[in-house]
Write a protein that holds these residues in place. Structure first.
Motif, mmCIF file in Angstrom:
data_model
loop_
_atom_site.group_PDB
_atom_site.id
_atom_site.type_symbol
_atom_site.label_atom_id
_atom_site.label_comp_id
_atom_site.label_asym_id
_atom_site.label_seq_id
_atom_site.Cartn_x
_atom_site.Cartn_y
_atom_site.Cartn_z
ATOM 1 N N VAL A 34 0.671 -1.026 -0.161
ATOM 2 C CA VAL A 34 -0.079 0.060 0.175
ATOM 3 C C VAL A 34 0.956 1.129 0.128
ATOM 4 O O VAL A 34 1.442 1.497 0.911
ATOM 5 C CB VAL A 34 -0.943 0.747 1.519
ATOM 6 C CG1 VAL A 34 -1.603 0.574 1.366
ATOM 7 C CG2 VAL A 34 -1.910 -1.117 1.135
ATOM 8 N N VAL A 35 1.398 2.348 -1.439
ATOM 9 C CA VAL A 35 1.611 3.164 -1.186
ATOM 10 C C VAL A 35 1.264 4.020 -0.421
ATOM 11 O O VAL A 35 0.066 4.778 -0.485
ATOM 12 C CB VAL A 35 1.932 3.055 -3.083
ATOM 13 C CG1 VAL A 35 3.174 4.502 -3.109
ATOM 14 C CG2 VAL A 35 2.769 2.087 -3.716
ATOM 15 N N HIS A 36 2.261 5.005 -0.593
ATOM 16 C CA HIS A 36 1.761 5.920 0.740
ATOM 17 C C HIS A 36 1.440 7.481 -0.288
ATOM 18 O O HIS A 36 2.623 7.003 -0.822
ATOM 19 C CB HIS A 36 2.798 6.319 2.131
ATOM 20 C CG HIS A 36 2.716 7.501 2.488
ATOM 21 N ND1 HIS A 36 2.156 7.594 3.159
ATOM 22 C CD2 HIS A 36 3.517 9.106 2.703
ATOM 23 C CE1 HIS A 36 1.920 9.069 3.202
ATOM 24 N NE2 HIS A 36 2.704 9.237 3.346
ATOM 25 N N GLY A 37 0.981 7.951 0.580
ATOM 26 C CA GLY A 37 0.793 9.254 0.019
ATOM 27 C C GLY A 37 -0.159 9.659 -1.525
ATOM 28 O O GLY A 37 -1.084 8.569 -1.775
ATOM 29 N N GLY A 38 -0.313 10.205 -1.319
ATOM 30 C CA GLY A 38 -1.337 12.162 -2.417
ATOM 31 C C GLY A 38 -3.229 10.792 -3.018
ATOM 32 O O GLY A 38 -3.829 11.267 -3.212
ATOM 33 N N SER A 53 -3.932 14.838 -6.645
ATOM 34 C CA SER A 53 -2.378 14.614 -6.663
ATOM 35 C C SER A 53 -1.458 13.503 -7.772
ATOM 36 O O SER A 53 -0.622 13.377 -8.471
ATOM 37 C CB SER A 53 -1.711 14.523 -5.732
ATOM 38 O OG SER A 53 -1.894 12.418 -5.140
ATOM 39 N N LYS A 59 -3.021 7.669 -5.024
ATOM 40 C CA LYS A 59 -4.141 6.929 -4.724
ATOM 41 C C LYS A 59 -5.179 7.634 -3.814
ATOM 42 O O LYS A 59 -6.644 6.594 -4.544
ATOM 43 C CB LYS A 59 -3.636 5.447 -4.306
ATOM 44 C CG LYS A 59 -3.345 5.561 -2.690
ATOM 45 C CD LYS A 59 -3.616 4.385 -2.030
ATOM 46 C CE LYS A 59 -3.343 4.163 -0.258
ATOM 47 N NZ LYS A 59 -2.136 5.799 -0.093
ATOM 48 N N ASP A 60 -4.859 8.058 -3.134
ATOM 49 C CA ASP A 60 -5.723 8.640 -1.915
ATOM 50 C C ASP A 60 -6.280 9.355 -2.579
ATOM 51 O O ASP A 60 -8.109 9.722 -2.590
ATOM 52 C CB ASP A 60 -5.450 9.143 -0.600
ATOM 53 C CG ASP A 60 -4.786 8.182 -0.403
ATOM 54 O OD1 ASP A 60 -4.963 7.578 0.719
ATOM 55 O OD2 ASP A 60 -3.218 8.279 -0.046
ATOM 56 N N GLU A 107 -5.473 3.888 5.394
ATOM 57 C CA GLU A 107 -4.649 3.794 3.953
ATOM 58 C C GLU A 107 -5.708 2.471 3.897
ATOM 59 O O GLU A 107 -5.203 2.341 2.461
ATOM 60 C CB GLU A 107 -3.426 4.697 4.370
ATOM 61 C CG GLU A 107 -2.848 3.713 3.520
ATOM 62 C CD GLU A 107 -1.835 5.252 3.381
ATOM 63 O OE1 GLU A 107 -1.253 4.887 4.794
ATOM 64 O OE2 GLU A 107 -1.075 5.522 2.013
ATOM 65 N N GLU A 114 6.414 5.052 -5.282
ATOM 66 C CA GLU A 114 6.156 5.843 -3.889
ATOM 67 C C GLU A 114 7.164 7.178 -4.364
ATOM 68 O O GLU A 114 8.188 7.252 -5.025
ATOM 69 C CB GLU A 114 7.431 5.472 -2.903
ATOM 70 C CG GLU A 114 7.047 5.980 -1.448
ATOM 71 C CD GLU A 114 6.289 4.892 -0.632
ATOM 72 O OE1 GLU A 114 7.186 3.969 -0.114
ATOM 73 O OE2 GLU A 114 5.200 4.603 0.070
ATOM 74 N N ARG A 128 4.393 6.555 10.773
ATOM 75 C CA ARG A 128 3.755 5.916 9.735
ATOM 76 C C ARG A 128 3.966 4.388 10.898
ATOM 77 O O ARG A 128 3.171 3.708 10.516
ATOM 78 C CB ARG A 128 3.343 5.839 8.083
ATOM 79 C CG ARG A 128 2.744 4.319 7.542
ATOM 80 C CD ARG A 128 3.549 5.401 6.164
ATOM 81 N NE ARG A 128 2.194 4.576 5.367
ATOM 82 C CZ ARG A 128 2.616 3.958 4.310
ATOM 83 N NH1 ARG A 128 3.976 3.378 4.328
ATOM 84 N NH2 ARG A 128 1.771 2.934 3.548
#
Ligand SMILES: [Zn+2]
Ligand SMILES: [Zn+2]
Lengths: 64, 299
Positions: free
Chosen positions: A60-64, B55, B58-59, B206, B224, B237
């Motif tokens: 699970v790649v961190h960020g954005g 961005s 993924k989020d 997450e 990353e 984290r």
């Protein structure tokens, strides 16, 4: 079983316990930081990992 | 293993309901939870023009996708803002993905860059600086996003912060003893010049955001960020995930504790009134905003 790690490395190994969670523990991977596909389908870590299975660990790649 | 609702193959055990769920029931529960968060926080009202900070990671991609889905048919407008920080070998791909996904979802995308806003790329800005790159990146992006959202007439600015991000930010401010920083995480009163921020994914871990992205077919194949490992956030984290694994519910209780602190701080009068940065005009509680302060601008 065949285990494909997040960096692409493939290992043929057998796990000490029956569950995917056991396998992750053996690899020193926190289950909260990965998803796991068994034979191409995402499954819960409490599911089984058998000798014939291919297990892919997806970070699970961190960020954005 | 089987879904506890429909008997299809399970993809995960929900951290919230503790039930095993198949792909479609997991996605349904995820969307319900986001809708509940929107409602409980009164985050969106009719007539809102919502800017989504996209961005391309993924989020933010999941945020855009799920908002588009949940808000279909509502009396709100949705558009995306992408900030190019200028990180070589990393941002090209993620920005390309931001473009593709906004095209696919038929959401208008506006681009801004550090180079236009601050005169140079992040890669140049951080050379020879003591502060971690992520400090610059975070502060400058926040400033650029606010300015873009305001200029483009947004009434809300939605960001993809998930439960892990929120718990990490709270812990980071605790560990630094930075209570001002802590309170800044969630301004309750509307402040002139600041587009109100909403974080619809703030209760979702997450890992579940990533899973939803994969199941929805929108998860980016992104590398990353090259700066990720140089930040204290990265250590926090790891630590928080260790605690959560051994003591499930830790991240949630960090967030609830923070909300209690916010509540008790709300009753006290604001220490300093908000004014405008002497250099760039962005809202700030000081003479210089944090972006100008970090950049060492003095006139
Ligand atoms: Zn189901
Ligand atoms: Zn300024």
């Amino acid at each position: 079983m065949r285990v494909i790690l997040p960096d692409g490395e493939t290992r043929v190994m057998s796990s000490g316990g029956p569950l995917i969670r056991d396998l992750l523990e053996e690899l020193g991977i926190n289950p909260l930081e990965v998803l796991v596909a068994r034979n191409g389908r995402i499954v819960p870590e409490e599911d089984l990992a058998g000798e014939e299975d291919e297990i892919r660990v997806i970070r699970v790649v961190h960020g954005g | 293993m089987r879904c506890s609702i429909c008997d299809d193959a399970a993809v995960a055990r929900s951290s919230r309901s503790r039930k095993l769920l198949c792909s479609s029931h997991f996605m349904e529960a995820f969307e319900d939870q986001v809708a509940k968060t929107l409602k409980a926080g009164r985050m969106i009202e009719d007539g809102n023009r919502i800017a989504v900070a996209l961005s391309g990671g993924k989020d933010s991609v999941v945020l855009l996708y799920v908002l588009k889905k949940i808000l279909a048919g509502e009396a709100v407008e949705l558009f995306a803002i992408t900030i190019d920080e200028g990180i070589k070998g990393y941002r090209e791909d993620t920005i390309g993905y931001a473009r593709r996904i906004s095209d696919e979802l038929e959401v208008e995308l506006k681009m801004r860059s550090f180079r236009d806003e601050f005169g140079s790329d992040l890669d140049r800005i951080v050379v020879g600086r003591d502060e971690a790159p992520c400090t610059f990146c975070g502060v400058l992006r926040k400033s650029a996003l606010n300015r873009a959202a305001r200029d483009l007439g947004a009434t809300k600015l939605a960001t993809g912060h998930n439960l892990d991000d929120e718990a990490q930010s709270v812990m980071m401010n605790y560990l630094r003893g930075d209570i001002e920083g802590l309170l800044r995480l969630s301004p309750k009163r509307p402040l002139p010049g600041l587009v109100p921020r909403i974080k619809p994914l703030r209760h979702i871990p997450e890992k579940e955001v990533a899973l939803y992205g994969i199941l929805a077919g929108v998860h980016p194949e992104a590398p990353e960020c090259p700066y990720a490992h140089s930040s204290m956030r990265f250590e926090i984290r790891r630590m928080m995930n260790g605690l959560e694994r051994d003591h499930p519910g830790t991240k949630g209780s960090v967030l609830r504790g923070f909300e209690k602190i916010l509540k008790s701080a709300e009753d006290r009068p604001a220490a300093t009134p908000l004014s405008s940065c002497r250099i760039c005009g962005e809202p700030t509680f000081r003479d210089l905003c944090r972006a100008c302060h970090l950049l060492g601008r003095s006139r």
